[in-house]
Design an enzyme around this catalytic site. Structure first.
Site, PDB file in Angstrom:
ATOM      1  N   HIS A  63     -10.283  -6.023  -2.224  1.00 43.91           N
ATOM      2  CA  HIS A  63      -8.907  -6.020  -1.722  1.00 43.91           C
ATOM      3  C   HIS A  63      -8.890  -6.310  -0.227  1.00 43.91           C
ATOM      4  CE1 HIS A  63     -10.267  -1.804  -1.570  1.00 43.91           C
ATOM      5  NE2 HIS A  63      -9.387  -1.583  -0.608  1.00 43.91           N
TER       6      HIS A  63
ATOM      7  N   ASP B  12       0.872  -1.175   0.000  1.00 40.00           N
ATOM      8  CA  ASP B  12       0.000   0.000   0.000  1.00 40.00           C
ATOM      9  C   ASP B  12       0.909   1.225   0.000  1.00 40.00           C
ATOM     10  OD1 ASP B  12      -1.697   2.187   0.934  1.00 40.00           O
ATOM     11  OD2 ASP B  12      -3.139   0.636   1.513  1.00 40.00           O
TER      12      ASP B  12
END
Length: 131
Positions: free
Chosen positions: A93, A29
């Site tokens: 996700h 991320d």
């Protein structure tokens, strides 16, 4: 219109890839809650996790487990937390977040990392993933 994650899958947008197979992709991320925050996604663009077919859901969880085990071997933490929120990008996700305290799951907290740190961490986690 393709999601941000679909563009990453297609290689249109760069990502710090951790693991990949024919159906799934894991990458760091870029606004991590903690060092090592990984996203695991199906390559097929499906908005909500509950819209995945049962078999694909189970495969995503197996893939995510392999990445979480590698993450725990790489980043010093008490646990690896898992969250499915799905509001930021309309593409299924799973967040894997190294945890040392409950606040590490607070998505309003982000850590800063350099490009080099992202690259080194992605390679280090990826080298430990056993798919």
């Amino acid at each position: 219109m393709s999601t941000l994650f679909t563009k990453i899958v297609r290689g249109e947008i760069p990502a710090y890839k951790v693991a990949e197979n024919s159906k799934f992709l894991a990458f760091l991320d870029i606004r991590p809650n903690a060092k090592g925050h990984v996203l695991c996604i199906p390559k097929k663009e499906i908005d909500k996790i509950w819209d995945l077919e049962a078999e694909m859901y189970q495969e995503l969880m197996r893939f995510t487990r392999c990445v979480a085990i590698a993450l725990e071997k790489t980043v010093s933490c008490k646990r690896v937390g898992m969250a499915v929120v799905g509001l930021e990008v309309p593409h299924t996700h799973v967040h894997l977040i190294p945890l040392n305290e409950m606040g590490d799951m607070d998505f309003s907290n982000n850590v800063e990392m350099s490009d080099e740190e992202f690259k080194e961490l992605a390679a280090s986690i990826g080298s430990k993933v056993d798919l």
